[in-house]
Each structure stands twice: as structure tokens, then as C-alpha cells.
Write a protein that holds these residues in place. Structure first.
Motif, PDB file in Angstrom:
ATOM      1  N   PHE A   1       9.742   8.043   8.518  1.00 54.96           N
ATOM      2  CA  PHE A   1       8.746   7.243   9.238  1.00 54.96           C
ATOM      3  C   PHE A   1       8.162   6.130   8.370  1.00 54.96           C
ATOM      4  O   PHE A   1       7.011   5.741   8.527  1.00 54.96           O
ATOM      5  N   LEU A   2       9.007   5.613   7.506  1.00 59.20           N
ATOM      6  CA  LEU A   2       8.609   4.482   6.676  1.00 59.20           C
ATOM      7  C   LEU A   2       8.211   3.278   7.529  1.00 59.20           C
ATOM      8  O   LEU A   2       7.362   2.476   7.134  1.00 59.20           O
ATOM      9  N   HIS A   3       8.795   3.170   8.736  1.00 63.15           N
ATOM     10  CA  HIS A   3       8.533   2.008   9.599  1.00 63.15           C
ATOM     11  C   HIS A   3       7.795   2.401  10.885  1.00 63.15           C
ATOM     12  O   HIS A   3       7.951   1.747  11.912  1.00 63.15           O
ATOM     13  N   ILE A   4       6.983   3.430  10.815  1.00 62.91           N
ATOM     14  CA  ILE A   4       6.228   3.848  11.988  1.00 62.91           C
ATOM     15  C   ILE A   4       5.219   2.788  12.416  1.00 62.91           C
ATOM     16  O   ILE A   4       4.718   2.785  13.543  1.00 62.91           O
ATOM     17  N   ASP A   5       4.933   1.844  11.520  1.00 66.84           N
ATOM     18  CA  ASP A   5       4.023   0.737  11.843  1.00 66.84           C
ATOM     19  C   ASP A   5       4.697  -0.345  12.670  1.00 66.84           C
ATOM     20  O   ASP A   5       4.046  -1.315  13.078  1.00 66.84           O
ATOM     21  N   GLY A   6       6.020  -0.204  12.920  1.00 67.45           N
ATOM     22  CA  GLY A   6       6.718  -1.200  13.721  1.00 67.45           C
ATOM     23  C   GLY A   6       7.543  -2.172  12.916  1.00 67.45           C
ATOM     24  O   GLY A   6       8.169  -3.075  13.482  1.00 67.45           O
ATOM     25  N   THR A   7       7.545  -2.034  11.576  1.00 67.22           N
ATOM     26  CA  THR A   7       8.378  -2.891  10.734  1.00 67.22           C
ATOM     27  C   THR A   7       9.806  -2.356  10.748  1.00 67.22           C
ATOM     28  O   THR A   7      10.149  -1.476  11.528  1.00 67.22           O
ATOM     29  N   GLY A   8      10.639  -2.883   9.879  1.00 66.37           N
ATOM     30  CA  GLY A   8      12.015  -2.419   9.795  1.00 66.37           C
ATOM     31  C   GLY A   8      12.945  -3.193  10.711  1.00 66.37           C
ATOM     32  O   GLY A   8      12.515  -3.987  11.551  1.00 66.37           O
TER      33      GLY A   8
ATOM     34  N   ALA B   1       0.838  -1.205   0.000  1.00 63.77           N
ATOM     35  CA  ALA B   1       0.000   0.000   0.000  1.00 63.77           C
ATOM     36  C   ALA B   1       0.869   1.248   0.000  1.00 63.77           C
ATOM     37  O   ALA B   1       0.595   2.229  -0.697  1.00 63.77           O
ATOM     38  N   PHE B   2       1.968   1.201   0.794  1.00 60.72           N
ATOM     39  CA  PHE B   2       2.901   2.322   0.800  1.00 60.72           C
ATOM     40  C   PHE B   2       3.522   2.500  -0.577  1.00 60.72           C
ATOM     41  O   PHE B   2       3.620   3.598  -1.100  1.00 60.72           O
ATOM     42  N   ALA B   3       3.947   1.372  -1.172  1.00 59.97           N
ATOM     43  CA  ALA B   3       4.593   1.446  -2.486  1.00 59.97           C
ATOM     44  C   ALA B   3       3.639   2.005  -3.531  1.00 59.97           C
ATOM     45  O   ALA B   3       4.019   2.793  -4.388  1.00 59.97           O
ATOM     46  N   ASN B   4       2.373   1.589  -3.450  1.00 57.17           N
ATOM     47  CA  ASN B   4       1.381   2.050  -4.417  1.00 57.17           C
ATOM     48  C   ASN B   4       1.052   3.521  -4.270  1.00 57.17           C
ATOM     49  O   ASN B   4       0.419   4.110  -5.132  1.00 57.17           O
ATOM     50  N   ALA B   5       1.472   4.105  -3.142  1.00 59.44           N
ATOM     51  CA  ALA B   5       1.226   5.529  -2.957  1.00 59.44           C
ATOM     52  C   ALA B   5       2.045   6.362  -3.941  1.00 59.44           C
ATOM     53  O   ALA B   5       1.757   7.525  -4.155  1.00 59.44           O
ATOM     54  N   GLN B   6       3.104   5.758  -4.534  1.00 62.11           N
ATOM     55  CA  GLN B   6       3.904   6.388  -5.574  1.00 62.11           C
ATOM     56  C   GLN B   6       4.518   7.702  -5.116  1.00 62.11           C
ATOM     57  O   GLN B   6       4.304   8.764  -5.691  1.00 62.11           O
ATOM     58  N   PHE B   7       5.294   7.596  -4.042  1.00 63.07           N
ATOM     59  CA  PHE B   7       6.053   8.756  -3.602  1.00 63.07           C
ATOM     60  C   PHE B   7       7.222   8.970  -4.552  1.00 63.07           C
ATOM     61  O   PHE B   7       7.524   8.141  -5.411  1.00 63.07           O
ATOM     62  N   LEU B   8       7.885  10.076  -4.393  1.00 63.79           N
ATOM     63  CA  LEU B   8       9.024  10.453  -5.217  1.00 63.79           C
ATOM     64  C   LEU B   8      10.027   9.302  -5.308  1.00 63.79           C
ATOM     65  O   LEU B   8      10.327   8.654  -4.312  1.00 63.79           O
ATOM     66  N   THR B   9      10.534   9.036  -6.517  1.00 67.14           N
ATOM     67  CA  THR B   9      11.497   7.941  -6.716  1.00 67.14           C
ATOM     68  C   THR B   9      12.804   8.472  -7.294  1.00 67.14           C
ATOM     69  O   THR B   9      12.870   9.605  -7.801  1.00 67.14           O
ATOM     70  N   HIS B  10      13.829   7.610  -7.256  1.00 67.63           N
ATOM     71  CA  HIS B  10      15.143   7.989  -7.777  1.00 67.63           C
ATOM     72  C   HIS B  10      15.099   8.282  -9.268  1.00 67.63           C
ATOM     73  O   HIS B  10      15.930   9.040  -9.776  1.00 67.63           O
TER      74      HIS B  10
ATOM     75  N   ASP C   1       3.223  22.181  10.969  1.00 61.56           N
ATOM     76  CA  ASP C   1       2.226  21.145  11.260  1.00 61.56           C
ATOM     77  C   ASP C   1       1.975  20.262  10.042  1.00 61.56           C
ATOM     78  O   ASP C   1       1.828  19.041  10.162  1.00 61.56           O
ATOM     79  N   ILE C   2       1.955  20.858   8.856  1.00 68.95           N
ATOM     80  CA  ILE C   2       1.754  20.078   7.625  1.00 68.95           C
ATOM     81  C   ILE C   2       2.981  19.233   7.347  1.00 68.95           C
ATOM     82  O   ILE C   2       2.872  18.045   7.001  1.00 68.95           O
ATOM     83  N   LEU C   3       4.161  19.827   7.480  1.00 69.68           N
ATOM     84  CA  LEU C   3       5.407  19.076   7.281  1.00 69.68           C
ATOM     85  C   LEU C   3       5.429  17.824   8.151  1.00 69.68           C
ATOM     86  O   LEU C   3       5.676  16.707   7.668  1.00 69.68           O
ATOM     87  N   HIS C   4       5.135  17.992   9.431  1.00 69.10           N
ATOM     88  CA  HIS C   4       5.214  16.870  10.365  1.00 69.10           C
ATOM     89  C   HIS C   4       4.133  15.830  10.091  1.00 69.10           C
ATOM     90  O   HIS C   4       4.389  14.620  10.136  1.00 69.10           O
ATOM     91  N   ASP C   5       2.952  16.287   9.782  1.00 67.75           N
ATOM     92  CA  ASP C   5       1.850  15.369   9.497  1.00 67.75           C
ATOM     93  C   ASP C   5       2.184  14.470   8.316  1.00 67.75           C
ATOM     94  O   ASP C   5       1.981  13.246   8.363  1.00 67.75           O
TER      95      ASP C   5
ATOM     96  N   LYS D   1       2.973  10.276   8.038  1.00 61.25           N
ATOM     97  CA  LYS D   1       2.201   9.425   7.137  1.00 61.25           C
ATOM     98  C   LYS D   1       3.074   8.679   6.141  1.00 61.25           C
ATOM     99  O   LYS D   1       2.565   8.026   5.231  1.00 61.25           O
ATOM    100  N   GLY D   2       4.394   8.786   6.308  1.00 60.75           N
ATOM    101  CA  GLY D   2       5.297   8.014   5.469  1.00 60.75           C
ATOM    102  C   GLY D   2       5.768   8.711   4.212  1.00 60.75           C
ATOM    103  O   GLY D   2       6.395   8.086   3.352  1.00 60.75           O
TER     104      GLY D   2
END
Length: 532
Positions: free
Chosen positions: A386-393, A25-34, A348-352, A356-357
Motif C-alpha cells: 500500500f505504498l500508493h494508497i494515497d493515489g500515487t503510482g 515523509a514515507f521515506a523518512n519513516a525508515q522502513f526496512l531496506t535492502h 488486525d495489526i498486520l492489516h493496519d 499505513k505503508g
């Protein structure tokens, strides 16, 4: 008995599937890539070229997406220099590499209608600021204009480049950022004319190299540690940003030490395990960052709000951006000229978005209302702390307590009493100062000073380091100070000075004592004439 309990192998398989689905689901969010990055360095600076190659290799960026330009070896350039050495060559390179397709809009303006490059990363050595044309500024002694924004043409190079593909833009004033406060990543926003910018820049090549390495390494483990928020009570809008950060951290189980006094944190304040810092409003680096032994946790995000926080990046003792990076932060944001509060990064927006990853570059630009202005983003734009804020990593021993606080916030998000009871038991069982202090901070934010005091005292007994023990005493003193129990606070400060007198962090106690019980003015010298 449930099916999963009776079949542990099936339970493990289900858990692995859940985690995989979450990551997908994170990957499908299509954040900025190399593949969407263009690296720009200064050919006239050998370290700039070396840094560009280090970043390219660290993020596996295609070789044709690294561009060297012959740029002036100075931080400040004129508008003409910007156009001839940066703007024109960049457009030509985008054309030659077929990075974009440009066409005319309904108003006949030529602009990108397709764009493969979504972020330009500037290396140390690339000029920082575009200076004002002298005639555009009020002369000395003149009253400032009623509109202090639209006549100005000075800007950060970075902010100016965000719309470099659009022809015939005005040089003065601000331009709206179409990505501001976006709830979705840049790939989901139809704005091919907008190219995000970030800068890997600081007071030395070594710091810049560390910023890259720390970002890549922290993505494997996630960013864990304590947050520190210093509310200056200056302007309600800025204070509200910081209050929002504290509230979000409480929801996420991130222990957050908050200073709500008008004065900023005192010199050598015992700030340990810092992974996040947000504060304002000193001109130059101050407080805990003056302690020669201070260092952020690896991958830390640290930001101090000031009009000229990024005025220069070469001196690690002046302003804020360069000093925070020199003290171990991986990323920050700032301003090169006066931006005015509403036109700077909204913390506040930056941190939010970070929580959220999101990638740092996208989070920073979502927090910025305008382009062609004064903001800069310093750090790897691909970095997702915060890629692993869910406890993974990857698990590290030093993150155990902070992971536990986060896990409790997730498992008992709607059961405050149960969550606190579980954390209390864990703190006692593990003799964990971090968990005990986190619990105290949670009570404190809920305005339960009585239970907060109990757990600050418990944390003090669990901690072995004097700096951590001192912080608990200062938080207990802060309870008295906030309640206007000034004499109790003064007595506690004096007692603490005697107890902790051998460590550098006691300067923080003296700082508070000077505020609450200022020393008398010096005795007048009768041999001197008053006023001379």
C-alpha cells in the motif's frame, strides 16, 4: 478566484511539491531496506541458490549479504541439527562480516548491542520446522498439561532465528517479541538483538520467483482490488480481528465482501478481483480456492487463520499457506505447529500496518506477540503493497474503479451522504459494477439493507461476467439469510441455480442450499443389517 485557480502552472507545481513531500515523509519513516537484509539459502539445493540470486538481484542486495549453508534436504530438523547447521554458522558469519557488535547486558547475557542486519530472508530449501525432543511431549493417552506452552520445544526455524544472537536462551516455551504492536518501524525501536525473519518458499521454484516479481511490480502501481473477509464466528478474539479489518477497509474505500455465517465460504464462491483475503477456520484449502480458474490479483495478500496453516509448504492442495501462494498470492503468514490463538499473528495489526505503508516483514512481526514459537512470514519482507494508497503510482486501466472508490473515501471522509451520491453518479455514468458493488457493500456494513439491495441489483446490471452477477445474487440472498427469511433464500438459490447452471461457480449456490435445505438421508437398504 483563488491564486491556484488563476495560475494552473503554479497549481501543478504545488501538487508536485505536495506529492514529493508526502513521499519524502514515507521515506523518512525508515522502513526496512535492502541494505539490512541477509539472504540465506541451502547450498545442497541448486534451486535454493538460484532463488537467492534472483531475490538478491531484484532487490539489489549486497553480495556479501547472501549466505549459502550446507543444510539438510528436509523440512523437519532436530534441535541439534538447527544449532549445528544454522545457528552456529550464522553467528560466525555475522562475526566475520562485522554485521553486529555483541556485549553483555546487566544480567551477564551476551547479545547484540548493535546490528546492521535487521531481517534474515530464508529461501525455499531451508528447513522449515524444529521438531520436539520426544521426551518433552506427553505420552499417548496422557492428559495434556495445564500449561500447554512452556514445556514445548518444537518451533518454526524462522521464529527461532529471530533471537539467534542472544546466548543461553531457553529452548522451551515462548520468548516475548519486543516489536509486537509497535507503532513505529523497526529502525525506531531499540532492539538490536531482534532480527526479523521471512521466507520465500512455496510448492515450486516458479511460484517463489513469481512472489518476488509480483512484489516488486506491485510497488510501482499499488495494490488495488476487492477484499474478502470470511468471519467464522468461532472465537470472539479472532472474529474481532476480522471485524477491525472490515472497518479499516471501509475507512480506506476498499470494497470488502464479508461473509458472517458460521460456515466458511462455499466451494467455488465467485471471488473475483481479489487483492486481499482474510478468513478462518478450515484445516485445508476450501471454498473459492477450489475453483480451477481462481487466481488472486497480482501482489495479493491472503491469509487464513488455522493452527497448522503452514504445517507444510510442498503440497499446493493441503493446509493454507502453500495453496494460497499457488493461487497467485504474493504473501501470507501461518503456523507450523499449534500456536494457540493469542500467540499467532494478530490479523488486525498486520492489516493496519500494511495500510499505513509498512513493509510486509515489519507488519507481520508487529502482529506477532512472541518469538521462538510457531509463526512464519511468507513473502518478500521489503514488499510495501500500500505504498500508493494515497493515489500515487503508475495508473492501470484495471485499477480505475478501485482508485475511484479510494479517492472518494479520502475526499469525502467526513461527508458520507455526499460521498455516496458522488459514487452513485460515477457508477451510473461509467456503468461500473465495481463502483456499484462497492457502494452496496458500504451500505451493507452500515446495516442499511434496503439501499444495499438496490445497489447490488444495480451492480448486477452493470457487470458483464456471470461470476460477478452471481455474486450480487448471493449477496442479496445473504440479506434474506441473515434476516432468517429462510424460505425466500431457498427460493432465490433454486432460481439462481437454474439461471447460472452452466458455470462452475454454481457449486457455491448448491453449498448454501445444502445448508438451508439439506437433502433427506438416503433410503435404508433392507438387505443390509443396520450398523454393518
Amino acid at each position: 478566484m483563488s491564486l491556484l485557480r488563476s495560475h494552473p502552472t503554479l497549481a501543478k507545481t504545488f501538487l508536485q511539491f505536495f506529492i514529493a513531500a508526502f513521499l519524502l515523509a514515507f521515506a523518512n519513516a525508515q522502513f526496512l531496506t535492502h541494505e539490512q537484509i541477509l539472504v540465506v539459502f541451502n547450498e545442497a539445493d541448486s534451486e535454493s541458490a538460484k532463488l537467492a540470486e534472483a531475490y538478491r538481484a531484484a532487490r539489489n542486495i549486497p553480495e556479501n549479504q547472501v549466505l549459502g549453508l550446507n543444510l539438510p534436504l528436509k523440512a523437519d530438523i532436530s534441535r541439534d541439527e538447527y544449532q549445528s547447521t544454522l545457528l552456529k554458522p550464522l553467528r560466525e558469519y555475522f562475526d566475520s562480516q562485522n554485521f553486529w557488535k555483541r556485549g553483555k547486558d546487566a544480567q551477564g547475557i551476551l547479545l547484540p548491542i548493535e546490528n546492521r542486519i535487521r531481517c534474515i530472508v530464508l529461501m525455499r530449501g531451508v528447513p522449515l520446522r524444529i521438531t520436539a525432543i520426544p521426551s518433552s511431549s506427553p505420552a499417548d493417552g496422557e492428559a495434556p498439561p495445564k500449561d500447554p506452552i512452556s514445556p514445548r520445544d518444537e518451533a518454526s526455524v524462522d521464529s527461532e532465528l529471530a533471537l539467534f544472537g542472544v546466548e543461553t536462551l531457553p529452548e522451551k516455551g515462548i520468548l516475548q517479541n519486543a516489536f509486537y504492536d509497535s507503532k513505529v518501524p523497526l529502525s525506531k525501536v531499540n532492539a538490536p538483538y531482534l532480527v526479523l525473519t521471512a521466507r520465500i518458499d512455496s510448492s515450486s521454484y516458479a511460484i517463489c520467483k513469481r512472489m518476488i516479481n509480483d512484489s516488486v511490480a506491485t510497488e510501482k502501481t499499488g495494490l488495488w482490488g476487492r477484499a474478502y473477509v470470511d468471519i467464522a464466528n468461532k472465537i470472539p478474539e479472532g472474529d474481532q480481528w476480522l471485524n477491525s479489518i472490515i472497518s479499516r477497509n471501509q475507512q480506506y474505500g476498499i470494497p470488502t465482501v464479508t461473509d458472517r455465517f458460521n460456515d466458511t465460504l462455499p466451494k467455488n464462491y465467485p471471488m473475483t478481483e481479489p487483492s486481499l483475503y482474510y478468513g478462518w477456520y478450515d484445516w485445508n484449502v476450501s471454498g473459492p480456492f477450489l475453483n480451477t480458474g481462481f487466481k488472486f490479483r497480482r501482489g495479493a495478500i491472503a491469509v487464513h487463520l488455522h493452527s497448522f496453516s503452514g504445517q507444510q509448504l510442498t503440497d499446493p492442495h493441503q493446509n493454507w499457506c502453500a495453496p494460497l501462494l499457488a493461487r497467485g498470492a504474493a504473501a501470507t503468514v501461518g503456523n507450523v505447529y499449534e500456536p494457540y490463538l493469542h500467540l499467532t499473528h494478530h490479523f488486525d495489526i498486520l492489516h493496519d500496518r500494511l495500510l499505513k505503508g509498512w513493509s510486509f516483514g515489519e507488519a507481520a512481526w508487529a502482529a506477532m506477540p512472541v518469538a521462538s514459537w510457531q509463526g512464519i512470514t511468507l513473502g518478500d519482507p521489503l514488499y510495501r503493497p500500500f505504498l500508493h494508497i494515497d493515489g500515487t503510482g503508475e495508473n492501470r486501466g484495471e485499477d480505475r474503479d478501485f482508485r475511484a472508490l479510494r479517492a472518494a473515501s479520502r475526499q469525502w471522509s467526513d461527508a458520507t451522504d455526499e460521498r455516496r451520491a458522488k459514487l452513485a453518479a460515477a457508477a451510473q455514468k461509467l456503468s461500473s459494477g465495481n463502483i456499484a458493488e462497492g457502494l452496496a457493500l458500504d451500505y451493507q456494513e452500515s446495516k442499511d439493507s434496503e439501499n444495499a439491495a438496490v445497489w447490488f441489483n444495480n451492480a448486477k446490471t452493470f457487470y458483464s461476467r456471470k461470476e460477478d452477477q452471481l455474486r450480487q445474487d448471493m449477496q442479496l440472498i445473504a440479506i434474506d439469510r441473515a434476516a432468517n427469511n429462510t424460505q425466500a433464500a431457498i427460493s432465490a438459490l433454486r432460481a439462481a441455480l437454474k439461471n447460472y447452471g452452466t458455470i462452475s461457480e454454481t457449486a457455491a449456490l448448491s453449498g448454501w442450499l445444502d445448508i438451508l435445505d439439506p437433502p433427506p438421508p438416503p433410503v435404508a437398504d433392507p438387505s443390509k443389517i443396520p450398523g454393518n
